[in-house]
Design a protein around this motif. Structure first.
Motif, PDB file in Angstrom:
ATOM      1  N   ASN A 311       0.922  -1.160  -0.128  1.00  0.00           N
ATOM      2  CA  ASN A 311       0.095   0.050  -0.099  1.00  0.00           C
ATOM      3  C   ASN A 311       0.837   1.172   0.143  1.00  0.00           C
ATOM      4  O   ASN A 311       0.581   2.157  -0.765  1.00  0.00           O
ATOM      5  N   ARG A 312       1.958   1.283   0.767  1.00  0.00           N
ATOM      6  CA  ARG A 312       3.069   2.305   0.868  1.00  0.00           C
ATOM      7  C   ARG A 312       3.554   2.518  -0.637  1.00  0.00           C
ATOM      8  O   ARG A 312       3.428   3.596  -1.135  1.00  0.00           O
ATOM      9  N   LEU A 313       3.898   1.463  -1.249  1.00  0.00           N
ATOM     10  CA  LEU A 313       4.546   1.382  -2.724  1.00  0.00           C
ATOM     11  C   LEU A 313       3.368   2.145  -3.667  1.00  0.00           C
ATOM     12  O   LEU A 313       4.038   2.842  -4.424  1.00  0.00           O
ATOM     13  N   LEU A 314       2.274   1.674  -3.388  1.00  0.00           N
ATOM     14  CA  LEU A 314       1.267   2.041  -4.364  1.00  0.00           C
ATOM     15  C   LEU A 314       1.205   3.444  -4.313  1.00  0.00           C
ATOM     16  O   LEU A 314       0.953   4.270  -5.158  1.00  0.00           O
ATOM     17  N   ARG A 315       0.936   4.125  -3.013  1.00  0.00           N
ATOM     18  CA  ARG A 315       0.731   5.552  -2.904  1.00  0.00           C
ATOM     19  C   ARG A 315       1.939   6.326  -3.414  1.00  0.00           C
ATOM     20  O   ARG A 315       1.795   7.277  -3.935  1.00  0.00           O
ATOM     21  N   ILE A 316       2.972   5.728  -3.237  1.00  0.00           N
ATOM     22  CA  ILE A 316       4.327   6.733  -3.663  1.00  0.00           C
ATOM     23  C   ILE A 316       4.274   6.692  -5.153  1.00  0.00           C
ATOM     24  O   ILE A 316       4.505   7.615  -5.865  1.00  0.00           O
ATOM     25  N   VAL A 317       4.151   5.357  -5.770  1.00  0.00           N
ATOM     26  CA  VAL A 317       4.041   5.377  -7.275  1.00  0.00           C
ATOM     27  C   VAL A 317       3.005   6.096  -7.826  1.00  0.00           C
ATOM     28  O   VAL A 317       3.045   6.778  -9.094  1.00  0.00           O
ATOM     29  N   ALA A 318       1.788   6.078  -7.204  1.00  0.00           N
ATOM     30  CA  ALA A 318       0.897   7.129  -7.961  1.00  0.00           C
ATOM     31  C   ALA A 318       0.742   8.477  -7.277  1.00  0.00           C
ATOM     32  O   ALA A 318      -0.075   9.332  -7.773  1.00  0.00           O
ATOM     33  N   GLY A 319       1.826   8.680  -6.683  1.00  0.00           N
ATOM     34  CA  GLY A 319       1.958  10.355  -6.063  1.00  0.00           C
ATOM     35  C   GLY A 319       0.852  10.902  -5.150  1.00  0.00           C
ATOM     36  O   GLY A 319       0.696  11.943  -4.808  1.00  0.00           O
ATOM     37  N   GLN A 320       0.475   9.798  -4.380  1.00  0.00           N
ATOM     38  CA  GLN A 320      -0.436  10.139  -3.182  1.00  0.00           C
ATOM     39  C   GLN A 320      -0.131   9.705  -1.928  1.00  0.00           C
ATOM     40  O   GLN A 320      -0.533   9.202  -1.325  1.00  0.00           O
ATOM     41  N   VAL A 321       1.326  10.259  -1.717  1.00  0.00           N
ATOM     42  CA  VAL A 321       1.767   9.905  -0.508  1.00  0.00           C
ATOM     43  C   VAL A 321       1.234  10.888   0.791  1.00  0.00           C
ATOM     44  O   VAL A 321       1.572  10.579   1.799  1.00  0.00           O
ATOM     45  N   GLY A 322       0.557  11.941   0.294  1.00  0.00           N
ATOM     46  CA  GLY A 322       0.147  13.051   1.285  1.00  0.00           C
ATOM     47  C   GLY A 322      -1.078  12.409   1.939  1.00  0.00           C
ATOM     48  O   GLY A 322      -1.784  11.457   1.452  1.00  0.00           O
TER      49      GLY A 322
END
Length: 756
Positions: A311-322
């Motif tokens: 889930n963390r990797l998915l948020r990073i690659v999608a640019g939704q880290v915030g």
């Protein structure tokens, strides 16, 4: 042929079909032909969820007359079992499986082998993709992986073509899409209405097939690098101590983060033609399927760790880290989170944030204190939030009752708004007491002060008519800053606060960070020493060791209070020498300013917070040095009961009206008689009407509370006869076996004193 090559061949042809002008049914008919040909399978069928049943939508090899006729329930037959368990089946002889059911209209009696994979959308099975063959054989792993990848692409086609109802796609029943009530623990009372926003929004995958495979691969490489950096820094964060389970968790995370097999599987999925997001999700689906097969609880936990990382990797690659705060709130919001830190809550727009629902949370966590200061209702320990509440759902939050209504019926919403209006009327009554001094019926003046921590909070001083600020939490400025606040910034804040207060006193508590109030620029130092942060290197202990931190704040406060009275309070004092050391820092800075001929405060009043029980045993040594003493009931309670305020399991393990804490608090008052030191309470306990009655009954005459509680407590004070209340409290505390909460409630009821 490799799995990637097989899937790539299918995806190439599916791309053409999807781009065609065929209607949805025509596309599905083409899809089953393509899959059957590419996998040399005599049968390929697609079942989709419609009206709660799996319906045959398209087939190659079965009787065409069965299309839109054959239907089965979730869990019925092999296809229903796949959808129910969201797992793959690969059988050499389908009829030998206990879930097999024969449907004569399909003409499938001549087929032996069977393989099926779920079509997953929003983590739910919305259909099943099946292949069958005349000869008994198990399908090869490359064929199964090709089917799984194809099923993922199908989910996009199905959702875009609206072949599956949105509510069914979410896996929700009619009951789950209608009104639902959530129960939780009241953390901050109040009513609120708004729309659900998750603190960490789910990543929605909008594009499954890649336009440029190499570009997608590079995106994943960069995301892995960033994720590994984050994991490497976890060791320096406050929640990770030295030794024990924390290190084990960290090592597991590192193991998965650097696992070459995991990254290789994601790359193979990209090779088949998926985008980076879809590839991660594809591998994550495989992980979920494996998790369902694991009986070993320890191994299952490890697989959950891998899913968290995915889930963390998915948020990073999608640019939704915030978080949702970084995206901004667009309308009245009820925020939903597993847990929140005080700094995270402060990031949200106070104009839009109406309420908070936490899956965990405890009564005295600092985030709750901040929420009270912001006048934001909160409930915690709300189970089933994620399965009940969808992003954007309307929510009516009754934090006073510890409940929330999700997707309310119109008549329920109307009734709630009527209650809301009545609540506002009551607030208007309290507001009318703004200029009324809080005298008891017997003529005793009670000081009702307010707590604050932000510049904006000071407007409440005039609105509530509070006697002053009994606790200004200076750490809020440190929590919302990316770096240590410079002296000029601190001075400007303190001067603005004093200007806003006018002639009313403001008690500045020196910085109290550490514990659950971690700041990034000190996190590594705190974590290096604390396995139990709540009782570790925090508050005054931290400030004294970081001499520069204390000096800058002392200088800032002294300069800001030039020509005025300054009230300074030191937190978490355990022994008199700590107070002496802290005061010495101020004396040194005062001498420095005097030497520079700077304008100084007219008078400085020094006080301490009694939060550590040990300090009560040496009050005779400390009181002669103080102008005032404030009881911090939040920390005092957790230390007295050995109940960590951040542990949700202990949230209700103690009661502020238990004889043990009330006897302790009464003893502090009694031991201070004749000292001339002003004794008060500045914890959340004083802002609760029933608890405030108890405090008045054992001798406290100064309460510093959240601004929202000032009016209700003023109104309460005016109904109390102190002699009568004191006599009752004395009698009850002499018999510790009695239920003090019940006794005090009955006493208040008999005198028509509201306490809810």
């Amino acid at each position: 042929m490799t799995a990637a090559a097989a899937a790539r061949q299918i995806l190439t042809r599916l791309t053409e079909v999807m781009a065609s002008r065929l209607h949805a049914q025509g596309k599905l008919d083409q899809v089953v032909e393509i899959i059957g040909e590419c996998l040399s399978s005599e049968v390929c069928s697609i079942y989709l969820l419609r009206e709660g049943m799996l319906e045959l939508f398209a087939t190659r090899g079965l009787n065409q007359s069965a299309v839109h006729v054959t239907r089965m329930a979730i869990g019925e037959g092999l296809t229903g079992a796949i959808a129910q368990k969201v797992e793959t089946l690969n059988l050499a002889e389908a009829k030998a499986h206990p879930d097999f059911q024969y449907r004569p209209e399909t003409g499938e009696e001549k087929f032996h082998s069977f393989a099926g994979v779920p079509i997953v959308y929003r983590e739910r099975a919305v259909g099943v993709l099946c292949v069958q063959h005349v000869e008994p054989r198990r399908y090869e792993e490359v064929e199964i992986e090709a089917l799984q990848t194809t099923a993922m692409v199908l989910s996009e086609l199905i959702s875009n073509a609206e072949l599956v109802d949105e509510e069914e796609a979410r896996g929700l029943t009619q009951e789950q899409t209608g009104p639902q009530t959530l129960a939780g623990l009241t953390l901050v009372k109040g009513l609120a209405a708004g729309y659900a926003v998750y603190h960490q929004p789910r990543v929605e995958i909008t594009q499954v097939m890649a336009d440029d495979i190499e570009a997608e691969r590079q995106r994943v490489y960069r995301a892995f690098d960033r994720m590994r950096e984050q994991i490497d820094t976890l060791a320096s964060q406050a929640e990770f101590g030295v030794g024990g389970e924390h290190e084990e968790v960290l090592e597991t995370y590192k193991m998965f983060a650097y696992d070459e097999g995991w990254s290789r599987r994601i790359n193979e999925a990209i090779d088949s033609g998926l985008t980076a997001e879809a590839a991660i999700e594809r591998v994550q689906q495989h992980t979920r399927m494996r998790m369902r097969e694991i009986d070993d609880p320890l191994l299952a936990d490890r697989m959950h760790d891998l899913e968290d990382l995915a889930n963390r990797l998915l948020r990073i690659v999608a640019g939704q880290v915030g978080t949702a705060a970084s995206q901004g709130l667009r309308r009245d919001t009820i925020l939903i989170a597993r847990n929140l830190g005080p700094a995270e809550l402060l990031e949200y727009d106070k104009r839009r944030l109406k309420g908070v629902i936490l899956e965990e949370g405890s009564l005295t966590a600092h985030v709750v204190i901040v929420a009270r200061a912001m006048n934001v209702p909160v409930i915690g320990r709300a189970k089933g939030v994620r399965t009940t509440v969808r992003e954007g759902d309307e929510i009516l939050l009754d934090a006073t009752a510890g409940s929330a209504i999700v997707r309310p019926l119109p008549q329920v919403a109307d009734a709630f708004q009527a209650r809301f209006a009545k609540s506002r009327e009551k607030q208007a009554v309290y507001a009318a007491l703004r200029d009324v001094e809080p005298f008891t019926r017997c003529g005793t003046r009670i000081q009702v002060m307010m707590n604050a921590g932000l510049r904006d909070d000071m407007s409440a001083l005039a609105m509530t008519g509070a006697d002053g600020v009994g606790l200004f939490r200076t750490e809020f400025q440190f929590l919302v800053s990316a770096t240590l606040p410079q002296r000029e910034r601190q001075t400007r804040l303190y001067r603005d606060v004093l200007d806003a207060a006018g002639d009313k006193p403001v008690i500045f508590r020196t910085v109290d960070i550490g514990g659950d109030k971690s700041v990034p620029y000190l996190a590594s130092e705190i974590a290096a020493q604390d396995e139990n942060p709540a009782m570790g290197w925090r508050a005054l202990r931290l400030a004294l060791e970081r001499e520069g931190l204390m000096k800058i704040q002392a200088r800032s406060l002294l300069e800001a209070a030039a020509g005025r009275s300054l009230y300074v309070m030191f937190p978490m004092v355990s022994e008199p020498w700590e107070f002496d050391a802290a005061k010495a820092v101020f004396d040194e800075q005062l001498a420095h300013l005097r030497g520079q001929k700077k304008l100084l405060p007219e008078r400085i009043h020094f006080g301490a917070m009694l939060e550590v029980p040990a300090l009560a045993e040496v009050l005779d040594l400390l009181l002669p040095k103080l102008s005032f003493l404030s009881i911090g009931t939040n920390d005092l309670t957790q230390f007295l009961f050995a109940a960590d305020r951040a542990n949700p399991k202990l949230a209700e393990r103690y009661d502020w009206l238990s004889p043990s804490i009330l006897r302790f608090l009464r003893r502090v008052i009694q031991n201070s008689i004749g000292s001339g030191v002003d004794i008060g309470v500045c914890g959340e306990m004083g802002g609760r009407r029933l608890e405030a009655l108890a405090l008045l009954g054992i001798g406290y005459r100064r309460l510093s509370i959240t601004p929202a509680a000032v009016g209700p407590i003023k109104e309460l004070v005016r109904k109390v006869d102190l002699a009568e209340l004191t006599a009752a409290m004395t009698a009850w505390l002499a018999e510790p076996g009695r239920n003090l909460r019940a006794e005090l409630s009955a006493w208040a009821d008999a005198r028509e004193i509201e306490y809810d």
